[in-house]
Design a protein around this motif. Structure first.
Motif, PDB file in Angstrom:
ATOM      1  N   PRO A 118      22.555 -29.716  16.775  1.00 35.81           N
ATOM      2  CA  PRO A 118      23.434 -28.614  17.165  1.00 35.81           C
ATOM      3  C   PRO A 118      22.531 -28.011  18.331  1.00 35.81           C
ATOM      4  N   GLN A 119      21.315 -28.139  18.212  1.00 30.89           N
ATOM      5  CA  GLN A 119      20.261 -27.561  18.999  1.00 30.89           C
ATOM      6  C   GLN A 119      19.920 -28.373  20.268  1.00 30.89           C
ATOM      7  N   ALA A 120      20.559 -29.530  20.364  1.00 31.41           N
ATOM      8  CA  ALA A 120      20.321 -30.478  21.677  1.00 31.41           C
ATOM      9  C   ALA A 120      20.956 -29.854  22.587  1.00 31.41           C
ATOM     10  N   SER A 121      20.351 -30.207  23.934  1.00 34.62           N
ATOM     11  CA  SER A 121      20.753 -29.968  25.125  1.00 34.62           C
ATOM     12  C   SER A 121      20.796 -31.051  25.839  1.00 34.62           C
ATOM     13  N   ALA A 122      21.825 -31.562  26.526  1.00 37.54           N
ATOM     14  CA  ALA A 122      22.219 -32.629  27.418  1.00 37.54           C
ATOM     15  C   ALA A 122      21.596 -33.928  26.477  1.00 37.54           C
ATOM     16  N   GLY A 123      21.970 -34.082  25.289  1.00 44.20           N
ATOM     17  CA  GLY A 123      21.588 -34.973  24.220  1.00 44.20           C
ATOM     18  C   GLY A 123      20.265 -35.051  23.807  1.00 44.20           C
ATOM     19  N   TRP A 124      19.577 -33.884  24.347  1.00 40.63           N
ATOM     20  CA  TRP A 124      18.066 -34.172  23.820  1.00 40.63           C
ATOM     21  C   TRP A 124      17.585 -32.812  23.091  1.00 40.63           C
ATOM     22  N   LEU A 125      16.706 -33.039  22.079  1.00 37.30           N
ATOM     23  CA  LEU A 125      15.876 -31.762  21.897  1.00 37.30           C
ATOM     24  C   LEU A 125      14.642 -31.748  22.810  1.00 37.30           C
ATOM     25  N   TRP A 126      14.496 -30.500  22.991  1.00 43.57           N
ATOM     26  CA  TRP A 126      13.422 -30.200  23.893  1.00 43.57           C
ATOM     27  C   TRP A 126      12.363 -29.502  22.935  1.00 43.57           C
ATOM     28  N   LEU A 127      11.078 -30.090  22.645  1.00 42.57           N
ATOM     29  CA  LEU A 127      10.227 -29.521  21.863  1.00 42.57           C
ATOM     30  C   LEU A 127       8.958 -29.131  22.325  1.00 42.57           C
ATOM     31  N   VAL A 128       8.098 -28.315  21.793  1.00 49.22           N
ATOM     32  CA  VAL A 128       6.670 -27.933  22.211  1.00 49.22           C
ATOM     33  C   VAL A 128       6.131 -27.810  20.780  1.00 49.22           C
ATOM     34  N   LYS A 129       4.666 -28.616  21.054  1.00 48.05           N
ATOM     35  CA  LYS A 129       3.804 -28.352  19.820  1.00 48.05           C
ATOM     36  C   LYS A 129       2.484 -27.885  20.079  1.00 48.05           C
ATOM     37  N   ASP A 130       2.135 -26.745  19.817  1.00 48.40           N
ATOM     38  CA  ASP A 130       0.862 -26.304  20.041  1.00 48.40           C
ATOM     39  C   ASP A 130      -0.081 -27.198  18.812  1.00 48.40           C
ATOM     40  N   LEU A 131      -1.251 -27.721  19.597  1.00 49.52           N
ATOM     41  CA  LEU A 131      -1.999 -28.683  18.857  1.00 49.52           C
ATOM     42  C   LEU A 131      -3.039 -27.861  18.230  1.00 49.52           C
ATOM     43  N   SER A 132      -3.379 -26.445  18.600  1.00 49.18           N
ATOM     44  CA  SER A 132      -4.457 -25.697  17.874  1.00 49.18           C
ATOM     45  C   SER A 132      -3.840 -25.519  16.417  1.00 49.18           C
ATOM     46  N   SER A 133      -2.542 -25.045  16.337  1.00 52.61           N
ATOM     47  CA  SER A 133      -2.012 -24.660  15.131  1.00 52.61           C
ATOM     48  C   SER A 133      -0.891 -25.632  14.449  1.00 52.61           C
ATOM     49  N   GLY A 134      -0.567 -26.589  15.389  1.00 52.46           N
ATOM     50  CA  GLY A 134       0.207 -27.649  14.804  1.00 52.46           C
ATOM     51  C   GLY A 134       1.733 -27.268  14.635  1.00 52.46           C
ATOM     52  N   VAL A 135       1.931 -25.987  15.254  1.00 48.88           N
ATOM     53  CA  VAL A 135       3.361 -25.566  15.172  1.00 48.88           C
ATOM     54  C   VAL A 135       3.953 -26.163  16.058  1.00 48.88           C
ATOM     55  N   GLU A 136       5.333 -26.604  15.802  1.00 46.13           N
ATOM     56  CA  GLU A 136       6.363 -27.251  16.659  1.00 46.13           C
ATOM     57  C   GLU A 136       7.807 -26.375  16.510  1.00 46.13           C
ATOM     58  N   ASN A 137       8.086 -26.223  17.882  1.00 40.72           N
ATOM     59  CA  ASN A 137       9.334 -25.414  18.027  1.00 40.72           C
ATOM     60  C   ASN A 137      10.321 -26.180  18.974  1.00 40.72           C
ATOM     61  N   VAL A 138      11.497 -26.271  18.597  1.00 41.14           N
ATOM     62  CA  VAL A 138      12.697 -26.623  19.513  1.00 41.14           C
ATOM     63  C   VAL A 138      12.955 -25.931  20.259  1.00 41.14           C
ATOM     64  N   TYR A 139      13.058 -25.949  21.825  1.00 39.78           N
ATOM     65  CA  TYR A 139      13.458 -24.924  22.679  1.00 39.78           C
ATOM     66  C   TYR A 139      14.740 -25.090  23.095  1.00 39.78           C
ATOM     67  N   THR A 140      15.623 -23.968  22.917  1.00 39.65           N
ATOM     68  CA  THR A 140      17.171 -23.895  23.215  1.00 39.65           C
ATOM     69  C   THR A 140      17.494 -23.513  24.404  1.00 39.65           C
ATOM     70  N   GLY A 141      16.837 -23.078  25.004  1.00 42.52           N
ATOM     71  CA  GLY A 141      17.015 -22.177  26.345  1.00 42.52           C
ATOM     72  C   GLY A 141      17.508 -23.624  27.506  1.00 42.52           C
ATOM     73  N   ASP A 142      17.721 -23.237  28.640  1.00 48.35           N
ATOM     74  CA  ASP A 142      17.954 -24.301  29.642  1.00 48.35           C
ATOM     75  C   ASP A 142      16.748 -24.593  30.497  1.00 48.35           C
ATOM     76  N   PHE A 143      15.617 -23.986  30.532  1.00 49.77           N
ATOM     77  CA  PHE A 143      14.497 -24.245  31.282  1.00 49.77           C
ATOM     78  C   PHE A 143      14.248 -25.800  31.467  1.00 49.77           C
ATOM     79  N   CYS A 144      14.055 -26.543  30.291  1.00 53.02           N
ATOM     80  CA  CYS A 144      13.476 -27.878  30.550  1.00 53.02           C
ATOM     81  C   CYS A 144      14.694 -28.665  30.916  1.00 53.02           C
ATOM     82  N   VAL A 145      15.788 -28.577  30.319  1.00 52.93           N
ATOM     83  CA  VAL A 145      16.983 -29.438  30.818  1.00 52.93           C
ATOM     84  C   VAL A 145      17.279 -29.133  32.497  1.00 52.93           C
ATOM     85  N   ARG A 146      17.078 -28.028  32.819  1.00 52.39           N
ATOM     86  CA  ARG A 146      17.499 -27.804  34.263  1.00 52.39           C
ATOM     87  C   ARG A 146      16.582 -28.544  35.088  1.00 52.39           C
TER      88      ARG A 146
END
Length: 179
Positions: A118-146
């Motif tokens: 349900p969090q996918a946009s255009a069939g993909w999950l768009w993620l960012v992982k901060d390597l210093s903290s290890g925190v990974e977040n799914v981005y649900t806005g349209d910035f990446c897919v646009r």
């Protein structure tokens, strides 16, 4: 100290992801970017140190898991491509355009082919992982897919997609040689 020198647009993206993650508090999901992603095949041998929207002129290295690396264009390499569900494309982002031997990536952005999520946009999950903290977040806005929608059209960077073929939102399709 390292993060103080990050450009404002990267801080904006971090802030958006953090805000979205905090405001959409759900049960935590298992990490989607495995620790061994850097052992995967690279999607291209092109040195990615030139400016592109969303990543500025930061050095990038892109990896693809085995599920996606076997995907190819239909019709003898000249047709549409649809990556299989479970494909993961992980892009390391450095804080500099020309990393030295001691420089390490500061984050990983990723695409995970998950059309039924349900969090996918255009069939993909768009993620960012901060390597210093290890925190990974799914981005649900349209910035990446646009931005990545440009991969499906003729465009000024990467492979240039001269035929304007559907590339499933991926700029560097494994096996496609850039001009």
């Amino acid at each position: 100290m390292l993060f103080r020198s990050l450009p404002k647009c990267i801080w904006l993206v971090f802030g958006l992801w953090a805000l979205l993650g905090a405001s959409c508090a759900k049960e935590p999901r298992e990490p989607l970017i495995p620790l061994d992603y850097a052992s995967w095949e690279k999607t291209t041998d092109v040195v990615l140190d030139y400016p592109i929207p969303g990543h500025e002129d930061r050095y990038r290295v892109i990896y693809i898991n085995g599920r996606g690396s076997g995907a190819s264009r239909q019709q003898g390499g000249t047709g549409r491509i649809d990556f299989p569900t479970g494909t993961i494309i992980a892009k390391e982002i450095y804080n500099v355009s020309k990393p030295g031997s001691g420089d390490k990536p500061v984050m990983v952005t990723a695409m995970v082919k998950a059309p039924d999520d349900p969090q996918a946009s255009a069939g993909w999950l768009w993620l960012v992982k901060d390597l210093s903290s290890g925190v990974e977040n799914v981005y649900t806005g349209d910035f990446c897919v646009r931005c990545h929608a440009n991969a499906n059209e003729k465009h000024p960077y990467d492979s240039k997609n001269p035929e304007g073929l559907f590339s499933d939102y991926v700029f560097f399709v494994p096996g496609d040689a850039p001009d």
